[in-house]
Design an enzyme around this catalytic site. Structure first.
Site, PDB file in Angstrom:
ATOM      1  N   HIS A   1     -13.081  60.466 -12.862  1.00 23.31           N
ATOM      2  CA  HIS A   1     -13.711  61.440 -13.741  1.00 23.31           C
ATOM      3  C   HIS A   1     -14.748  62.226 -12.953  1.00 23.31           C
ATOM      4  O   HIS A   1     -15.560  61.652 -12.226  1.00 23.31           O
ATOM      5  CB  HIS A   1     -14.365  60.703 -14.910  1.00 23.31           C
ATOM      6  CG  HIS A   1     -15.268  61.555 -15.743  1.00 23.31           C
ATOM      7  ND1 HIS A   1     -14.895  62.799 -16.212  1.00 23.31           N
ATOM      8  CD2 HIS A   1     -16.534  61.345 -16.199  1.00 23.31           C
ATOM      9  CE1 HIS A   1     -15.887  63.312 -16.912  1.00 23.31           C
ATOM     10  NE2 HIS A   1     -16.886  62.454 -16.918  1.00 23.31           N
TER      11      HIS A   1
ATOM     12  N   CYS B   1     -15.376  61.397 -22.423  1.00 20.61           N
ATOM     13  CA  CYS B   1     -14.827  61.723 -21.111  1.00 20.61           C
ATOM     14  C   CYS B   1     -13.672  60.816 -20.704  1.00 20.61           C
ATOM     15  O   CYS B   1     -12.911  61.149 -19.798  1.00 20.61           O
ATOM     16  CB  CYS B   1     -15.926  61.658 -20.060  1.00 20.61           C
ATOM     17  SG  CYS B   1     -17.270  62.850 -20.328  1.00 20.61           S
TER      18      CYS B   1
ATOM     19  N   ASN C   1     -18.029  69.112 -14.964  1.00 16.14           N
ATOM     20  CA  ASN C   1     -17.537  67.994 -15.760  1.00 16.14           C
ATOM     21  C   ASN C   1     -16.809  68.547 -16.974  1.00 16.14           C
ATOM     22  O   ASN C   1     -17.437  69.130 -17.860  1.00 16.14           O
ATOM     23  CB  ASN C   1     -18.724  67.111 -16.176  1.00 16.14           C
ATOM     24  CG  ASN C   1     -18.324  65.936 -17.040  1.00 16.14           C
ATOM     25  OD1 ASN C   1     -17.207  65.858 -17.547  1.00 16.14           O
ATOM     26  ND2 ASN C   1     -19.258  65.013 -17.221  1.00 16.14           N
TER      27      ASN C   1
END
Length: 323
Positions: free
Chosen positions: A250, A116, A280
């Site tokens: 994020h 990520c 996400n």
């Protein structure tokens, strides 16, 4: 700083698949509910690639949008770096596929994998190329097709992830844009978040690769890491939070976003959140959120934005830029 060392942000773009996967649809797949997902994560739906779409398709669309936004021709790009953990194939890289489709005939191209945090790692790599004179214009992309590695029988992970891509065009220039980047890693925690199968550990040969995550362990690690790297990148740039217009973290979980904002004493009104509609998106989440906030008018030209992310590895990073 010498003007020759400045790195300017010329353009930003993003892409998400049209197919939506709602909480109501997930209720039919696993033992969960819309209320539980919304309360625990802040997510209502996420985008999922069609069967014929791969990460390079998403990355190409985002890159094309960023080039158009920058008013930059593909042949002027001499570096392409893609942050991804879901490439089309083990090789070639997603970056090479994008290079060919765009016609960036002068560009060297490669992928980096920091899960990520992949976009921020790719951004730092491109920054070093530009500052050292190894490139003059760079295309940096974060792209992931997480639906390919999500276990849709695991209610703790399948509710989180969606597919997408985001990109920025950087160039050496006279106007300051990218002020500083910082990245870190700590592999001792890798078992808290990893993909089981799909690599060279053949004890899982024949199994579909799938995400394994210890959410209870990841939550405090993510919050601490994103707070500390935010403070570090500000110090590196000689700035404070008062100089920052927007925080773009994020998009892991709305509770994580809230905890990071509280830890930094930043009002939630200054934190970009896109997680409700997109979930996400792994390496794509930061550049996607950045572009969406630009498109809806929240982030404007001249704003100073702090990007921060955390992912498997464990890896984390931050960047400060002025648009």
């Amino acid at each position: 700083m010498d003007n020759a060392a400045h790195v300017s942000v010329l353009g930003v773009g993003s892409y998400v698949p049209t197919k939506r996967l709602t909480n109501a649809e997930l209720e039919r797949l696993v033992d969960t509910s819309d209320a539980w997902i919304t309360t625990r994560t802040g997510i209502s739906e996420r985008r999922v690639a069609e069967s014929g779409q791969a990460t390079s398709d998403l990355a190409h669309a985002a890159a094309a949008a960023a080039l158009e936004d920058a008013g930059t021709l593909p042949e002027s790009i001499d570096l392409i770096v893609v942050g991804t953990s879901t490439p089309d194939h083990a090789f070639p890289s997603v970056a090479c596929k994008v290079q060919a489709r765009l016609g960036c005939t002068r560009a060297t191209a490669f992928d980096v994998n920091a899960a990520c945090a992949g976009f921020l790692s790719a951004l730092q790599v491109a920054e070093q190329f530009l500052r050292a004179g190894g490139a003059t214009r760079a295309l940096v992309i974060g792209a992931d097709t997480m639906s390919r590695i999500v276990d849709y029988s695991d209610r703790t992970t399948c509710i989180l992830f969606g597919d997408g891509a985001g990109a920025v065009v950087l160039a050496k220039g006279e106007r300051p844009g990218l002020h500083a980047t910082v990245t870190h890693a700590d592999g001792t925690h890798y078992e808290q978040l990893y993909v089981h199968g799909g690599g060279s550990r053949l004890d899982t040969e024949g199994e579909r690769p799938r995400i394994k995550m210890n959410g209870r362990a990841i939550f405090p690690l993510a919050v601490r890491a994103m707070i500390s790297v935010t403070e570090e990148v500000l110090a590196k740039a000689g700035k404070t939070l008062d100089d920052v217009t927007w925080l773009v973290p994020h998009q892991a979980n709305q509770r994580i976003l809230k905890a990071v904002a509280e830890g930094l004493n930043v009002p939630e009104t200054r934190v970009v959140s896109t997680i409700r509609d997109y979930g996400n998106n792994s390496a794509a989440s930061v550049p996607l959120a950045l572009d969406l906030a630009i498109r809806d008018g929240r982030i404007r030209r001249g704003d100073t934005v702090l990007l921060t992310a955390f992912g498997g590895g464990l890896a984390w990073g931050g960047a400060l830029l002025t648009l």
